[in-house]
Motif scaffolding. Structure first.
Motif, PDB file in Angstrom:
ATOM      1  N   GLY A   1       7.680  -0.929  13.324  1.00 25.30           N
ATOM      2  CA  GLY A   1       6.196  -2.356  13.393  1.00 25.30           C
ATOM      3  C   GLY A   1       5.423  -0.532  13.451  1.00 25.30           C
ATOM      4  N   ARG A   2       5.982  -0.161  14.251  1.00 19.28           N
ATOM      5  CA  ARG A   2       4.578   1.295  14.463  1.00 19.28           C
ATOM      6  C   ARG A   2       4.497   1.676  13.364  1.00 19.28           C
TER       7      ARG A   2
ATOM      8  N   ILE B   1       0.920   2.923   8.157  1.00 22.48           N
ATOM      9  CA  ILE B   1       0.921   3.442   6.679  1.00 22.48           C
ATOM     10  C   ILE B   1      -0.415   2.021   6.616  1.00 22.48           C
ATOM     11  N   LEU B   2       0.007   0.839   6.470  1.00 18.19           N
ATOM     12  CA  LEU B   2      -0.856   0.045   6.261  1.00 18.19           C
ATOM     13  C   LEU B   2      -2.408   0.489   6.741  1.00 18.19           C
ATOM     14  N   SER B   3      -2.732   1.301   7.408  1.00 16.71           N
ATOM     15  CA  SER B   3      -4.463   1.809   7.984  1.00 16.71           C
ATOM     16  C   SER B   3      -4.254   2.738   7.769  1.00 16.71           C
TER      17      SER B   3
ATOM     18  N   THR C   1       0.947  -0.968  -0.056  1.00 17.40           N
ATOM     19  CA  THR C   1      -0.230  -0.463  -0.348  1.00 17.40           C
ATOM     20  C   THR C   1       0.812   0.976  -0.013  1.00 17.40           C
ATOM     21  N   THR C   2       0.332   2.761  -0.753  1.00 18.02           N
ATOM     22  CA  THR C   2       1.032   3.499  -0.615  1.00 18.02           C
ATOM     23  C   THR C   2      -0.287   4.378   0.647  1.00 18.02           C
ATOM     24  N   ASP C   3       0.765   4.385   1.027  1.00 17.97           N
ATOM     25  CA  ASP C   3      -0.316   5.914   2.095  1.00 17.97           C
ATOM     26  C   ASP C   3      -0.906   6.896   1.355  1.00 17.97           C
TER      27      ASP C   3
END
Lengths: 389, 389
Positions: free
Chosen positions: B346-347, B352-354, B9-11
């Motif tokens: 990780g954070r 980014i994923l959300s 994904t690209t935020d």
């Protein structure tokens, strides 16, 4: 009695196997205590030391008094929670450091007056303050403050130091009695290289209610023959039902020799110090791992060893790390050497329990002797206390 | 393709989350690679680095070429069995060391001629010899040899270095093609602080069959604004389906900034180097643990952290170790900092994923900013490569 010594057997040679019961576990003897000078090893985590089979450690009262200081141990409830160690701890008294460290100091009947090399503050190490510090540290076994001297001191000087050691021993017991913490205390036989003084010292101390006895004032200048002779002289005068601790000794060969003379307990910085210098002990002799000859070796450091370093890494990789003076190499060699010493004590103990220590002694002496080509360079005795860790 | 980049994904900010698939596992991006300079960390065992969550490391070709040398890697079958690491390895090319180490050297079109500081032997680091060495090391990802220059070099000098970098990139690909080992190779965008040169460099390199692209020549003298601007300029010209690696950067704040600009991969010595200097990263800012204020603290280093140091030891104990400059303290802080960087990544990735990286970016920037009182002293950039480990 804050500790109880259970003598299991005395081998025909005089070597003894037993169990030292303390409030933090029971420890098989003969035993070797790795030295966690500053409430920690230079490179090793406590888990690694435990995994290597060590169950009781030595910590240095002098160093811990100066840093972090008694206040910290009181705050944390002693050295065990502070450094996260649930095994046993024996604390020395600081006497040896007072003798060997070159700070400005004045030794009087009261104790040793000196200045901290951290903050130049005035310090007094007396029989009473040493006990107070060891009580703050909350070790299982405390040592009395003794007067250490060079082994080459003449008889008059040796007698003077011994007699002061005896007076300090009495004061130490009084200080301990004034506040019972459940900790044990050992007396320290002095007397230099004079057999009759050793006898006199043992006779004096064994009349006092100590939980065990140490042999002090050795490995400080005398010959190997003198050391072994004085060790035997002292153990001959000590009661069979109390543990015997030879302080600050030594190499694997030294341990094999001293066990033959009836010693039960040892501590020394040699296994970790030699690791930092690139030396590894094995049951076929000492190895200097940084030698080029190991560069391409895919053998383990010691094929007979079960430590995680021997199970995982090659001599070639360890050579690379030590050649480059990477701390990881010192750490790995420390893990191995600490494990090796525990395995050595295990072999010695098995020999004693089966009544065959004479044979085990001969076999070990031949196998672990320092190789000729390393004899001059591998001189662990040339270690100064400032380097300890 | 020796590696495959899966862009997940690209935020909205431009930050990317993906997976880098290599022959030794698949690694989540954005990712941070701890630096195992000499096929090892100064204090950390590989198990500790793995437990901290790192799955791909960087090793330094220049250092490994000089010691232990290609012969050793050939003998042991590469760096993985040698150092007992089953994760991924990316090797730099040596270009940065040639630039930054002050040995006598002559840089020609052929490569960099210099003498080993270990044995004074003549060495040539050329595009071809760098690839040969990286093939011996057998890393998953090799870097092309590039010409590194000070960011303050003028335009003509910057162009000259960039154009040589391009010619060397072509030679590197040819060297790689001549002997296919299944390793991937990344090109390196140069161009200093000149936007049009950065564009030109990206345009040239992206026409070549590289597996990914690095942004080089940053963190070598330019301002923070210039670095961030050049990072964005480079990522804007790079293809979306290839990984983007910002070399040698940086602090937690640098990572948060660079991710915002579309970077996927990082390496830096900062977490371990700062640990050696007594600094610990937390999600509420940087701490200098040797400060006296922590002497009696029974708090963990970072209550939010799940590393074994935070779970087990107090700030008071760590203060004691670092105050005394004990290597065990550096080791413990390294464990924590390496873990912290992995948690930070990780954070970032979750944000980014959300699709909420803008918010995560603001929160992190505020939380992890270097405290005012440490700003002057905690200058990790002032690290020379000779200190690295």
């Amino acid at each position: 009695m804050a500790v109880r010594f259970e003598l299991l057997t005395t081998d025909p040679t005089g070597a003894r196997a037993g169990i030292l019961h303390t409030r933090r576990g029971s420890f098989k003897t003969p035993m070797f205590m790795p030295v966690a000078t500053h409430a920690g090893f230079r490179h090793l985590a406590m888990e690694e030391v435990k995994e290597a089979g060590a169950s009781i450690l030595l910590a240095n009262t002098y160093h811990l008094m100066l840093r972090p200081g008694a206040e910290v141990f009181k705050r944390f409830g002693g050295i065990h929670p502070f450094m996260q160690w649930d095994g046993g701890v024996l604390t020395d008294s600081g006497g040896f450091q007072i003798f060997s460290l070159p700070e400005d100091r004045l030794i009087t009947e009261k104790g040793a007056h000196f200045r901290s090399f951290y903050d130049n503050s005035r310090q007094l190490l007396s029989p009473e303050s040493s006990i107070a510090m060891q009580q703050a540290i909350n070790s299982e076994i405390m040592m009395v403050l003794d007067v250490c001297i060079d082994s080459r001191t003449d008889e008059a000087g040796t007698r003077e130091a011994m007699e002061r050691t005896h007076r300090w021993a009495v004061r130490s017991l009084e200080a301990k009695a004034a506040r019972d913490t459940g900790q044990a205390m050992f007396g320290i036989v002095q007397g230099g290289v004079f057999p009759h003084l050793r006898d006199e010292s043992a006779a004096f101390l064994t009349k006092l209610p100590f939980d065990g006895f140490a042999i002090g004032g050795l490995a400080v200048g005398e010959t190997k023959v003198e050391r072994e002779s004085m060790t035997l002289r002292a153990t001959a005068s000590l009661p069979a039902d109390k543990p015997r601790y030879l302080m600050g000794v030594g190499t694997p060969t030294d341990l094999v020799e001293a066990v033959l003379r009836g010693v039960d307990m040892f501590d020394c910085i040699i296994p970790t110090k030699m690791a930092q210098q690139g030396y590894a002990y094995t049951f076929s002799g000492l190895i200097r791992i940084s030698r080029s000859v190991f560069r391409l070796s895919d053998e383990p450091l010691d094929a007979e060893c079960d430590c995680y370093v021997c199970k995982r890494y090659t001599r070639g990789y360890l050579q690379h790390l030590m050649r480059g003076k990477h701390h990881l190499g010192s750490r790995f060699l420390s893990v191995h050497n600490v494990r090796h010493y525990q395995k050595l004590m295990g072999r010695i103990r098995e020999g004693i329990l089966s009544g065959t220590y004479a044979q085990v002694y001969r076999e070990l002496k031949a196998a672990i002797a320092t190789p000729k080509d390393l004899k001059d360079e591998a001189n662990a005795r040339e270690v100064t206390l400032k380097e300890v860790g």
